[in-house]
Design a protein around this motif. Sequence first.
Motif, PDB file in Angstrom:
ATOM      1  N   LEU A  67       0.826  -1.205   0.000  1.00  0.00           N
ATOM      2  CA  LEU A  67       0.000   0.000   0.000  1.00  0.00           C
ATOM      3  C   LEU A  67       0.862   1.256   0.000  1.00  0.00           C
ATOM      4  O   LEU A  67       0.559   2.233  -0.702  1.00  0.00           O
ATOM      5  N   ALA A  68       1.931   1.231   0.783  1.00  0.00           N
ATOM      6  CA  ALA A  68       2.849   2.377   0.817  1.00  0.00           C
ATOM      7  C   ALA A  68       3.514   2.567  -0.548  1.00  0.00           C
ATOM      8  O   ALA A  68       3.667   3.697  -1.019  1.00  0.00           O
ATOM      9  N   ILE A  69       3.896   1.464  -1.189  1.00  0.00           N
ATOM     10  CA  ILE A  69       4.519   1.557  -2.516  1.00  0.00           C
ATOM     11  C   ILE A  69       3.535   2.152  -3.523  1.00  0.00           C
ATOM     12  O   ILE A  69       3.896   3.035  -4.319  1.00  0.00           O
ATOM     13  N   ILE A  70       2.293   1.685  -3.498  1.00  0.00           N
ATOM     14  CA  ILE A  70       1.284   2.197  -4.422  1.00  0.00           C
ATOM     15  C   ILE A  70       1.083   3.694  -4.224  1.00  0.00           C
ATOM     16  O   ILE A  70       1.037   4.473  -5.190  1.00  0.00           O
ATOM     17  N   THR A  71       0.987   4.124  -2.969  1.00  0.00           N
ATOM     18  CA  THR A  71       0.746   5.539  -2.674  1.00  0.00           C
ATOM     19  C   THR A  71       1.927   6.405  -3.091  1.00  0.00           C
ATOM     20  O   THR A  71       1.784   7.382  -3.830  1.00  0.00           O
ATOM     21  N   ILE A  72       3.110   6.040  -2.626  1.00  0.00           N
ATOM     22  CA  ILE A  72       4.303   6.861  -2.884  1.00  0.00           C
ATOM     23  C   ILE A  72       4.633   6.883  -4.373  1.00  0.00           C
ATOM     24  O   ILE A  72       4.936   7.945  -4.947  1.00  0.00           O
ATOM     25  N   ALA A  73       4.572   5.731  -5.035  1.00  0.00           N
ATOM     26  CA  ALA A  73       4.930   5.662  -6.452  1.00  0.00           C
ATOM     27  C   ALA A  73       3.987   6.488  -7.307  1.00  0.00           C
ATOM     28  O   ALA A  73       4.422   7.175  -8.247  1.00  0.00           O
ATOM     29  N   ASN A  74       2.703   6.479  -7.002  1.00  0.00           N
ATOM     30  CA  ASN A  74       1.749   7.226  -7.817  1.00  0.00           C
ATOM     31  C   ASN A  74       1.790   8.721  -7.533  1.00  0.00           C
ATOM     32  O   ASN A  74       1.605   9.525  -8.454  1.00  0.00           O
ATOM     33  N   VAL A  75       2.026   9.091  -6.287  1.00  0.00           N
ATOM     34  CA  VAL A  75       2.212  10.509  -5.986  1.00  0.00           C
ATOM     35  C   VAL A  75       3.450  11.035  -6.709  1.00  0.00           C
ATOM     36  O   VAL A  75       3.437  12.126  -7.315  1.00  0.00           O
ATOM     37  N   ALA A  76       4.533  10.254  -6.673  1.00  0.00           N
ATOM     38  CA  ALA A  76       5.757  10.646  -7.376  1.00  0.00           C
ATOM     39  C   ALA A  76       5.522  10.720  -8.880  1.00  0.00           C
ATOM     40  O   ALA A  76       6.076  11.598  -9.573  1.00  0.00           O
ATOM     41  N   ILE A 103      -6.599   3.677 -10.429  1.00  0.00           N
ATOM     42  CA  ILE A 103      -6.560   2.437  -9.646  1.00  0.00           C
ATOM     43  C   ILE A 103      -5.988   2.702  -8.255  1.00  0.00           C
ATOM     44  O   ILE A 103      -6.466   2.151  -7.252  1.00  0.00           O
ATOM     45  N   ALA A 104      -4.952   3.547  -8.174  1.00  0.00           N
ATOM     46  CA  ALA A 104      -4.349   3.862  -6.878  1.00  0.00           C
ATOM     47  C   ALA A 104      -5.350   4.562  -5.968  1.00  0.00           C
ATOM     48  O   ALA A 104      -5.405   4.279  -4.762  1.00  0.00           O
ATOM     49  N   ILE A 105      -6.157   5.466  -6.511  1.00  0.00           N
ATOM     50  CA  ILE A 105      -7.181   6.147  -5.705  1.00  0.00           C
ATOM     51  C   ILE A 105      -8.198   5.142  -5.176  1.00  0.00           C
ATOM     52  O   ILE A 105      -8.608   5.198  -4.009  1.00  0.00           O
ATOM     53  N   TYR A 117      -7.218   1.437   2.681  1.00  0.00           N
ATOM     54  CA  TYR A 117      -6.726   2.168   3.847  1.00  0.00           C
ATOM     55  C   TYR A 117      -7.653   2.073   5.058  1.00  0.00           C
ATOM     56  O   TYR A 117      -7.171   1.900   6.188  1.00  0.00           O
ATOM     57  N   PRO A 118      -8.980   2.207   4.914  1.00  0.00           N
ATOM     58  CA  PRO A 118      -9.845   2.030   6.095  1.00  0.00           C
ATOM     59  C   PRO A 118      -9.670   0.667   6.760  1.00  0.00           C
ATOM     60  O   PRO A 118      -9.617   0.571   7.992  1.00  0.00           O
ATOM     61  N   LYS A 119      -9.562  -0.378   5.938  1.00  0.00           N
ATOM     62  CA  LYS A 119      -9.368  -1.722   6.486  1.00  0.00           C
ATOM     63  C   LYS A 119      -8.035  -1.844   7.203  1.00  0.00           C
ATOM     64  O   LYS A 119      -7.952  -2.394   8.315  1.00  0.00           O
ATOM     65  N   ALA A 120      -6.959  -1.322   6.585  1.00  0.00           N
ATOM     66  CA  ALA A 120      -5.631  -1.431   7.188  1.00  0.00           C
ATOM     67  C   ALA A 120      -5.517  -0.626   8.474  1.00  0.00           C
ATOM     68  O   ALA A 120      -4.988  -1.108   9.492  1.00  0.00           O
ATOM     69  N   ILE A 121      -6.032   0.608   8.468  1.00  0.00           N
ATOM     70  CA  ILE A 121      -5.967   1.458   9.666  1.00  0.00           C
ATOM     71  C   ILE A 121      -6.788   0.862  10.797  1.00  0.00           C
ATOM     72  O   ILE A 121      -6.346   0.822  11.955  1.00  0.00           O
ATOM     73  N   ASN A 122      -7.975   0.380  10.467  1.00  0.00           N
ATOM     74  CA  ASN A 122      -8.817  -0.223  11.501  1.00  0.00           C
ATOM     75  C   ASN A 122      -8.186  -1.498  12.053  1.00  0.00           C
ATOM     76  O   ASN A 122      -8.309  -1.795  13.251  1.00  0.00           O
ATOM     77  N   ASN A 123      -7.484  -2.237  11.212  1.00  0.00           N
ATOM     78  CA  ASN A 123      -6.797  -3.442  11.661  1.00  0.00           C
ATOM     79  C   ASN A 123      -5.686  -3.100  12.655  1.00  0.00           C
ATOM     80  O   ASN A 123      -5.489  -3.806  13.657  1.00  0.00           O
ATOM     81  N   ILE A 124      -4.957  -2.027  12.383  1.00  0.00           N
ATOM     82  CA  ILE A 124      -3.913  -1.584  13.314  1.00  0.00           C
ATOM     83  C   ILE A 124      -4.516  -1.183  14.653  1.00  0.00           C
ATOM     84  O   ILE A 124      -3.999  -1.527  15.728  1.00  0.00           O
ATOM     85  N   ILE A 125      -5.637  -0.462  14.606  1.00  0.00           N
ATOM     86  CA  ILE A 125      -6.314  -0.050  15.843  1.00  0.00           C
ATOM     87  C   ILE A 125      -6.734  -1.264  16.654  1.00  0.00           C
ATOM     88  O   ILE A 125      -6.544  -1.313  17.884  1.00  0.00           O
ATOM     89  N   TYR A 126      -7.286  -2.264  15.992  1.00  0.00           N
ATOM     90  CA  TYR A 126      -7.729  -3.453  16.711  1.00  0.00           C
ATOM     91  C   TYR A 126      -6.554  -4.245  17.283  1.00  0.00           C
ATOM     92  O   TYR A 126      -6.655  -4.822  18.380  1.00  0.00           O
ATOM     93  N   MET A 127      -5.427  -4.289  16.570  1.00  0.00           N
ATOM     94  CA  MET A 127      -4.265  -5.034  17.041  1.00  0.00           C
ATOM     95  C   MET A 127      -3.752  -4.479  18.363  1.00  0.00           C
ATOM     96  O   MET A 127      -3.242  -5.236  19.202  1.00  0.00           O
ATOM     97  N   SER A 159     -15.621  -6.479  10.512  1.00  0.00           N
ATOM     98  CA  SER A 159     -16.386  -7.628  10.029  1.00  0.00           C
ATOM     99  C   SER A 159     -17.613  -7.232   9.225  1.00  0.00           C
ATOM    100  O   SER A 159     -18.030  -7.957   8.320  1.00  0.00           O
ATOM    101  N   LYS A 160     -18.198  -6.072   9.530  1.00  0.00           N
ATOM    102  CA  LYS A 160     -19.439  -5.665   8.867  1.00  0.00           C
ATOM    103  C   LYS A 160     -19.222  -4.798   7.636  1.00  0.00           C
ATOM    104  O   LYS A 160     -20.045  -4.809   6.718  1.00  0.00           O
ATOM    105  N   TYR A 161     -18.139  -4.019   7.627  1.00  0.00           N
ATOM    106  CA  TYR A 161     -17.977  -3.035   6.555  1.00  0.00           C
ATOM    107  C   TYR A 161     -16.622  -3.125   5.850  1.00  0.00           C
ATOM    108  O   TYR A 161     -16.546  -3.364   4.647  1.00  0.00           O
ATOM    109  N   PHE A 162     -15.544  -2.911   6.596  1.00  0.00           N
ATOM    110  CA  PHE A 162     -14.229  -2.752   5.984  1.00  0.00           C
ATOM    111  C   PHE A 162     -13.747  -4.017   5.297  1.00  0.00           C
ATOM    112  O   PHE A 162     -12.967  -3.949   4.344  1.00  0.00           O
ATOM    113  N   LEU A 163     -14.201  -5.171   5.763  1.00  0.00           N
ATOM    114  CA  LEU A 163     -13.774  -6.432   5.160  1.00  0.00           C
ATOM    115  C   LEU A 163     -14.233  -6.564   3.714  1.00  0.00           C
ATOM    116  O   LEU A 163     -13.607  -7.249   2.907  1.00  0.00           O
TER     117      LEU A 163
END
Length: 266
Positions: free
Chosen positions: A145-154, A183-185, A192-202, A214-218
């Motif tokens: 995800l970081a590669i996709i974001t940084i590469a496309n912004v660049a 595609i990057a957008i 990103y919502p799924k990844a950020i929420n996963n970090i919060i839960y961890m 389980s109800k939305y981000f998945l």
Amino acid sequence: MVILLSISIPCSICIFIYFYRQRKKTSNHQHLTLVLVILCFMDMIINFPFGMIYNRYRKVIPATPSFCLWWNWWVYSFITAFIWVTAWGSIDRHLLVFHNTLMSTQRRRFVFHTLPMVFCLLPCFAHSQPTITLYDFVMNTIIPLAIITIANVALIVRVLWQKRNQRGDWQRKWKLTTYLISIAILFMITWYPKAINNIIYMYTSSPVSLSLQSKYFLFLPAILEMILPIVSLYFLSDFKKIVFRFRQNTIIPQNLNHQTPAAKRP
């Protein structure tokens, strides 16, 4: 899912027809489109029906250990291949747009273009181990995800910089970048919502975070898969002409040398 699948699957088939008829004229920058659409199509016809059955009946059918093992292998292998192919495609687009001399020979195209993409398509998840959960999340979600974001912004910055300085054929380069930026957008909106929420839960084990996951981000990445063929179809040049064989009628003027007899005066 039924509505989106009824649109996305026919769009995918039309894209396959397009590439089949253009098989001798397919350019390097179109390979990413073809690979991503193939991956999405395979997941839609193999994985999605079982997911829809589970959501309808709230149970796995068939409920056998071997099927569950296969289903988990397919889902996690597909996700890893899909996101890493997009990540490499974001880097590869820099090479195709700004360093196209690297693709000047067949050997260079294989080394710098084909081989990395094939490598991204070869993940293998035998089964899940709690000790490697964090590694799997970082390696197969956060890093790509970081590669996709940084590469496309660049990519956007480099093209706009050339536009500002009126250097090179920036209009052609911008045209080559618009598909990947789209595609990057979509990746940022759905992943990103799924990844950020996963970090919060961890780190919090919040029941609210678990419920959201389980109800939305998945399901957000599944929406991405169904939308991607529709978006890809929009960026294919001469799509109607090639797939549906639409031809523009041409009016042929009459021979100017042919003179009609003058009308007689009354």
